[in-house]
Structure formats: structure tokens, C-alpha cells
Design an enzyme around this catalytic site. Structure first.
Site, PDB file in Angstrom:
ATOM      1  N   CYS A 152       0.807  -1.221   0.000  1.00 15.51           N
ATOM      2  CA  CYS A 152       0.000   0.000   0.000  1.00 15.51           C
ATOM      3  C   CYS A 152       0.839   1.269   0.000  1.00 15.51           C
ATOM      4  O   CYS A 152       0.319   2.352  -0.269  1.00 15.51           O
ATOM      5  CB  CYS A 152      -0.949   0.004   1.193  1.00 15.51           C
ATOM      6  SG  CYS A 152      -2.091  -1.397   1.216  1.00 15.51           S
ATOM      7  N   HIS A 293      -3.453   7.263   2.347  1.00  8.36           N
ATOM      8  CA  HIS A 293      -3.876   5.952   1.860  1.00  8.36           C
ATOM      9  C   HIS A 293      -5.219   5.592   2.477  1.00  8.36           C
ATOM     10  O   HIS A 293      -5.410   5.681   3.694  1.00  8.36           O
ATOM     11  CB  HIS A 293      -2.821   4.909   2.215  1.00  8.36           C
ATOM     12  CG  HIS A 293      -3.275   3.506   2.026  1.00  8.36           C
ATOM     13  ND1 HIS A 293      -3.896   3.064   0.868  1.00  8.36           N
ATOM     14  CD2 HIS A 293      -3.218   2.424   2.853  1.00  8.36           C
ATOM     15  CE1 HIS A 293      -4.186   1.790   0.989  1.00  8.36           C
ATOM     16  NE2 HIS A 293      -3.791   1.370   2.184  1.00  8.36           N
ATOM     17  N   ASN A 323     -10.256  -0.223   0.174  1.00 11.71           N
ATOM     18  CA  ASN A 323      -8.803  -0.121   0.179  1.00 11.71           C
ATOM     19  C   ASN A 323      -8.269  -0.674  -1.138  1.00 11.71           C
ATOM     20  O   ASN A 323      -8.308  -1.882  -1.369  1.00 11.71           O
ATOM     21  CB  ASN A 323      -8.245  -0.910   1.369  1.00 11.71           C
ATOM     22  CG  ASN A 323      -6.735  -0.847   1.482  1.00 11.71           C
ATOM     23  OD1 ASN A 323      -6.043  -0.495   0.542  1.00 11.71           O
ATOM     24  ND2 ASN A 323      -6.227  -1.210   2.648  1.00 11.71           N
TER      25      ASN A 323
END
Length: 366
Positions: A152, A293, A323
Site C-alpha cells: 500500500c 492511503h 482499500n
């Protein structure tokens, strides 16, 4: 577009979490090592264009009820209401190409001008060749192409890497893409991870500029490999091959220790943001937009609480896309620009964090 407004948090359907400001310590000291995170600056690099692509299929929380996933629980614990799913015939490179084409169109740039291509992904088309080579082939550009694997935080790693090529004069037009098909590596029977992730891609175009006020005013990258088992895929690499036994055990899917990752993420986000602000000699008020994020709404709440960030300065699309790992930051960048939330000559703070464990944070003057 959804902005996180403190006055509407209760109505958003999740339970706000109250955080107390932790004792201020550098990231590396928190993680049991001596010394500060390395801080750097990189000016004369311009984010010339952005673009994104989200698959057409929308999967609301309610559609996951057959898997034993409670819609209200998902929304309350994560802030996610729906996510996108790639079509069966779409791979990571396909999403990346569509995002890249939109980015190039937005920047009025012909693909022949691209002289560097970097793809951040943890869901590559194949272990070999790189997904970037597939993207290069489909776009039709003549350029070196490589993948960056930092989960990520991958987009931040790729952004800094491409920026160094541009700043050194080795690249005049670098295409940086974050692309993921997370639905292929999450276990449908795991109610704690499967609802969290979505598919998507985002891209940015970097160019050199004579305007030395533009670029990364401060940035830091870091990793804490000793905690790798808190978020990883056990099988499919050289450490553990895919076998009938590992497939039966679900070891081809992402395994996550949610609480451990959550606590680490809160610390890494708040500390790396503070480090960048201190290094650039800026305050929260100097940042026009925070682009973090999109992992979990409670992590975003932590940043808001710790830094007392004003209403509307944190861009949130987690509720619509889930996500999307390395794709989340460039997707937000594109939406923020299209909505007018991120204007030319504004200043944004970008922050990515994920498996590895890895993190990357930067203050970008656009």
C-alpha cells in the site's frame, strides 16, 4: 466525492474513535531502532497530469451478506460502503493501461513522449515478466519499465523513484502507476479482510520544471521488515510453493493481523507526517489537502485528531472504493483535481503505508 467533516461523523455510519496524542518519538525509535527517519527534499519536479480508472462493477456491503459479512459492521469498523471489482478478464495491467491513457489525455501528452514507466502493485499479472512490461506493450511506448513492490506504500515508493530519475535528468516524462486487483488475493471466506479491499488504478505524469518551488518539499520512505508476518501472503513465492495443501489452507490469500497493523499504521502515519512538517518547516495550516492511503476510516480519524486538521482538508473516497492498496493515493489525486479540491499551485501531503511493513510520506507543492 466525500469530505470527512467532523460535524457529520456520526451520521456517516461509523463510530468515531478518540485518540490521544502519543509521546512524540521518531518512527525508527518507536520501532526499536536508533536514529530518525531519513528526510529528503526534491524540487524541480512537476506533477504534470493525473488519471484513474475504476472497474464498472460496484459491490455494496449488502452483496457480501451471503459470505457472513454484516453490512453495518463493515461500515462502522472501516467506513466502507461499497467497493469496485474487476471483470473476470481484467488483470492489473489492464486497469493500469486505462488509468495511464486517461492520465496522458489529461496531460495532452502523446505516449511516445513517455521515457520511463514504473508500476506499483502487489497483485502483478505474473511473477515474471513485470506488470510494467505488460503495460508498456499495451500502451505502445518505448521506455524502460519496472515494477515496485511495497504494497500500500508502493505508489509513494514509485513516485519518489521516478522523481529521482526526472530530477537527475535521466527522464523527461515519467509515468507512475498504482494498480491493483485486490479481489484476486483476498479470501472470500475471511470476513475481516475480504470486505476491506477493492480494485482500481491511478496514474501520474512527472516532468522536470525550471520552477524550483514545485516538487517534494519534504519526503520520507521507510520499512520495518521485522513485522512482515502481520500482513503477508504465505504461499506462491520461493519461500513456500503453491501446493494442494497450501491451496486448501488458503495460503495463497492475504493474511492480516488487523489490530497489530492498525496500531502500527496510526503511529507511522502520525509520526511520518509530523517528521515531514518539521523538515519542511511547515504547519498543518500550510497544507491545502491531506491525501492519505484509504485503508480504514479510523486511521484517518487518528490523523485528524492528532493534528487537529480542519474540516474538509482530508479527502476521503474510502466509502466508495474500499482499500485499493497502491492505487488509492493516485485515485484520490485524480478525484481531488477533477472536483476542484486540489488546485494548481496548492500544497498536498501524501501518505502511504502497508505490508512490509512500509511507509512513505511527502509534502508536494503542485
Amino acid at each position: 466525492m466525500t469530505f470527512l467533516e467532523p460535524s457529520t461523523q456520526s451520521a456517516a455510519g461509523y463510530v468515531p474513535v478518540v485518540f490521544t496524542t502519543p509521546e512524540r518519538r521518531p518512527l525508527q525509535a518507536q520501532l526499536g531502532r536508533s536514529g530518525r527517519s531519513r528526510m529528503s527534499r526534491m524540487m524541480g519536479v512537476q506533477l504534470a497530469a493525473v488519471g484513474s480508472y475504476l472497474p464498472e462493477r460496484i459491490v455494496p456491503n449488502e452483496d457480501l451478506s451471503d459470505l457472513g459479512c454484516d453490512s453495518e459492521w463493515i461500515q462502522r469498523r472501516t467506513g466502507i460502503c461499497q467497493r469496485r471489482r474487476a471483470a473476470p478478464d481484467q488483470a492489473t495491467s489492464d486497469l493500469a493501461v486505462l488509468a495511464a491513457q486517461r492520465c496522458l489525455d489529461n496531460g495532452e501528452t502523446d505516449v511516445s513522449e513517455v521515457d520511463l514507466l514504473i508500476v506499483a502493485t502487489m497483485t502483478p499479472d505474473h511473477l515474471s515478466p513485470s506488470t510494467a512490461c505488460h503495460v508498456q506493450r499495451q500502451l505502445g511506448c518505448v521506455a524502460p519499465a519496472m515494477d515496485v513492490s511495497a504494497a500500500c506504500a508502493g505508489f509513494m515508493y514509485a513516485l519518489v523513484t521516478a522523481g529521482q530519475f526526472v530530477r537527475s535528468g535521466s527522464s523527461q516524462c515519467a509515468l507512475v502507476i498504482g494498480s491493483e486487483v485486490m479481489s484476486r488475493i483476498t479470501n472470500p471466506s475471511d470476513v475481516k479482510t475480504f470486505p476491506v479491499f477493492g480494485d482500481g488504478a491511478g496514474a501520474v505524469l512527472l516532468r522536470p520544471t525550471a520552477d524550483t518551488t514545485k516538487g517534494l518539499e519534504s519526503y520520507t520512505l521507510g520499512a520495518e521488515g521485522s513485522s512482515w508476518q502481520t500482513l503477508y501472503i504465505p504461499a506462491g513465492g520461493s519461500r513456500q510453493a503453491l501446493t494442494p495443501q497450501s491451496l486448501m489452507a488458503g495460503d495463497q490469500y492475504l493474511h492480516m493481523e488487523g489490530q497489530s497493523v492498525f496500531k502500527w499504521a496510526v503511529r507511522s502515519v502520525t509520526d511520518s507526517m509530523n517528521d515531514c512538517l518539521e523538515h519542511a518547516r511547515l504547519s498543518v495550516d500550510d497544507i491545502d489537502l491531506f491525501i492519505l492511503h484509504q485503508a480504514n476510516i479510523r486511521i484517518l480519524d487518528a490523523a485528524i485528531s492528532t493534528f487537529d486538521i480542519g474540516a474538509g482538508k482530508v479527502f476521503v473516497n474510502l466509502n466508495r472504493y474500499g482499500n485499493t492498496s497502491s492505487a488509492s493515493i493516485p485515485i484520490v489525486l485524480d478525484e481531488a483535481r477533477r472536483s476542484g479540491a486540489l488546485k494548481p499551485n496548492s500544497r498536498a501531503m501524501l501518505c502511504g503505508f502497508g505490508a512490509g511493513l512500509t511507509w512513505g510520506t511527502a509534502i508536494v507543492q503542485l
